[in-house]
Design an enzyme around this catalytic site. Structure first.
Site, PDB file in Angstrom:
ATOM      1  CE  LYS A 109      37.085 -28.306 -34.755  1.00 29.74           C
ATOM      2  NZ  LYS A 109      36.409 -27.072 -34.974  1.00 29.74           N
ATOM      3  CB  SER A 161      28.736 -24.854 -35.215  1.00 32.65           C
ATOM      4  OG  SER A 161      28.842 -24.924 -33.813  1.00 32.65           O
ATOM      5  NE  ARG A 162      32.691 -21.310 -39.596  1.00 31.69           N
ATOM      6  CZ  ARG A 162      33.242 -20.615 -38.610  1.00 31.69           C
ATOM      7  NH1 ARG A 162      33.984 -21.229 -37.701  1.00 31.69           N
ATOM      8  NH2 ARG A 162      33.073 -19.310 -38.522  1.00 31.69           N
ATOM      9  CG  HIS A 211      29.468 -26.048 -28.174  1.00 34.84           C
ATOM     10  ND1 HIS A 211      28.970 -26.471 -29.386  1.00 34.84           N
ATOM     11  CD2 HIS A 211      30.240 -24.964 -28.432  1.00 34.84           C
ATOM     12  CE1 HIS A 211      29.408 -25.663 -30.345  1.00 34.84           C
ATOM     13  NE2 HIS A 211      30.185 -24.749 -29.802  1.00 34.84           N
ATOM     14  CG  MET A 267      30.670 -17.955 -31.686  1.00 33.78           C
ATOM     15  SD  MET A 267      31.226 -17.126 -33.157  1.00 33.78           S
ATOM     16  CE  MET A 267      31.580 -18.510 -34.222  1.00 33.78           C
TER      17      MET A 267
HETATM   18  P1  AMP Z   1      32.296 -22.015 -30.883  1.00 32.79           P
HETATM   19  O1  AMP Z   1      30.832 -22.042 -30.572  1.00 32.79           O
HETATM   20  O2  AMP Z   1      32.636 -22.730 -32.153  1.00 32.79           O
HETATM   21  O3  AMP Z   1      32.886 -20.641 -30.782  1.00 32.79           O
HETATM   22  O4  AMP Z   1      32.996 -22.875 -29.743  1.00 32.79           O
HETATM   23  C1  AMP Z   1      32.818 -22.560 -28.387  1.00 32.79           C
HETATM   24  C2  AMP Z   1      33.805 -23.374 -27.586  1.00 32.79           C
HETATM   25  O5  AMP Z   1      33.562 -24.757 -27.788  1.00 32.79           O
HETATM   26  C3  AMP Z   1      35.259 -23.105 -27.981  1.00 32.79           C
HETATM   27  O6  AMP Z   1      36.063 -23.034 -26.810  1.00 32.79           O
HETATM   28  C4  AMP Z   1      35.590 -24.308 -28.818  1.00 32.79           C
HETATM   29  O7  AMP Z   1      36.972 -24.640 -28.820  1.00 32.79           O
HETATM   30  C5  AMP Z   1      34.783 -25.395 -28.122  1.00 32.79           C
HETATM   31  N1  AMP Z   1      34.557 -26.515 -29.050  1.00 32.79           N
HETATM   32  C6  AMP Z   1      34.028 -26.456 -30.289  1.00 32.79           C
HETATM   33  N2  AMP Z   1      34.033 -27.682 -30.868  1.00 32.79           N
HETATM   34  C7  AMP Z   1      34.601 -28.519 -29.971  1.00 32.79           C
HETATM   35  C8  AMP Z   1      34.929 -29.905 -29.981  1.00 32.79           C
HETATM   36  N3  AMP Z   1      34.669 -30.686 -31.022  1.00 32.79           N
HETATM   37  N4  AMP Z   1      35.500 -30.436 -28.871  1.00 32.79           N
HETATM   38  C9  AMP Z   1      35.776 -29.654 -27.789  1.00 32.79           C
HETATM   39  N5  AMP Z   1      35.511 -28.340 -27.728  1.00 32.79           N
HETATM   40  C10 AMP Z   1      34.943 -27.777 -28.809  1.00 32.79           C
END
Ligand code: AMP
Length: 281
Positions: free
Chosen positions: A149, A186-187, A37, A30
């Site tokens: 995560k 991101s949060r 990421h 996202m």
């Molecule tokens: P998001 O942008 O939050 O939807 O995350 C996109 C992908 O990145 C998802 O598969 C998450 O699980 C992964 N992700 C987010 N934060 C982490 C983290 N700290 N370590 C590993 N993968 C992550």
């Protein structure tokens, strides 16, 4: 490296790569990318000839009172992170190009989405499953990369891929943390300085329960109590859930025998944060 907004353009690029016999990895995100990421993108770049990162704040996975409107965005930074990590293409569609106004298809990975975040965010996994399926159909990757995560998301996607015969290997990647232990998210950017310090309680409480496991404790209720007590010692933290579940079925377990997932969600200053670990008995 290229940024494409339209589904047709992505499909054309994929066709060209396929004609050249190249393998394709997909990293769905996202945006507002960080080292978590980045680790997924680097892994995808190692294991595939071409890597596509999708950046799409998917409206259908946010509940009415959630942070869709305020979700952080920084396309410039995302672009440079993607390219330095080895991505070949960013797919950045608009919501209107992804969803027909009268779209009516739903996906329910029944059972696996009943508990944990699914219980607290009732529309979330339906939205995730539909958008991920759409991305799979648009990109047709050989492999897709997801972070541990979001452990429930990873389990749900794996099950959906198996049940619906997507010919895609789902690769789970370890949680990347800040040096002080907070899982990157991101949060995290929503947190004040005090909130950021308070958020360490997530990892600290999980570490305490890991210690108990090491010392031979096998009762889920004891782990939950250990975690609960620790989190309650932090005044800024409010527990959303603490669960010990089977890592495949995501059903609660009372005594730890097989592989389990210890997953927690808390609120710090209205920001919902999650963390977890998996333990194989
Ligand atoms: P998001 O942008 O939050 O939807 O995350 C996109 C992908 O990145 C998802 O598969 C998450 O699980 C992964 N992700 C987010 N934060 C982490 C983290 N700290 N370590 C590993 N993968 C992550």
């Amino acid at each position: 490296m290229n940024i494409l907004n339209s589904i047709d353009e992505v499909r054309n690029q994929i066709k060209t790569w396929r004609k050249e016999g190249l393998s394709i990895g997909l990293v769905p995100t996202m945006g507002f990318l960080h080292e978590g990421h980045e680790s997924l993108i680097r892994r995808a770049a190692k294991e595939n000839d071409r890597v596509i990162v999708s950046i799409f704040v998917n409206p259908t996975q946010f509940g009415a009172n959630e942070d869709l409107e305020t979700y952080p965005r920084d396309m410039k930074n995302d672009e440079s992170l993607c390219f330095s990590a080895g991505a070949n293409l960013i797919f950045n569609p608009s919501p209107s190009s992804m969803y027909f106004d009268d779209a009516c298809t739903t996906i329910n990975v029944a059972g696996l989405t009943d508990g944990l975040c699914g219980a607290k965010r009732p529309v979330h996994f339906g939205g995730v499953c539909v958008v991920v399926s759409k991305l799979f159909n648009i990109v047709t990757p050989d492999k897709a990369y997801f972070g541990e995560k979001d452990a429930q998301q990873l389990a749900v996607i794996k099950r959906m891929v198996r049940d619906l015969n997507f010919d895609i290997e789902i690769v789970g990647c370890p949680i990347i943390r800040e040096t002080d232990g907070l899982a990157k998210s991101s949060r995290n950017t929503y947190l004040s300085e005090n909130g950021r310090k308070a958020a360490l309680i997530l990892n600290k409480s999980l570490n305490l329960s890991k210690e108990a496991l090491k010392n031979g404790e096998r009762k889920s209720s004891i782990f939950k109590d250990i975690i609960k007590e620790k989190i309650n010692s932090e005044v800024l933290a409010k527990i959303d859930y603490i669960e010990v579940v089977d890592s495949l079925t995501l059903k609660p377990v009372t005594n730890i025998k097989a592989s389990i997932l210890v997953a927690i969600a808390i609120y710090i200053e209205n920001t919902r944060l999650i963390d977890n670990f998996t333990y194989k008995a």
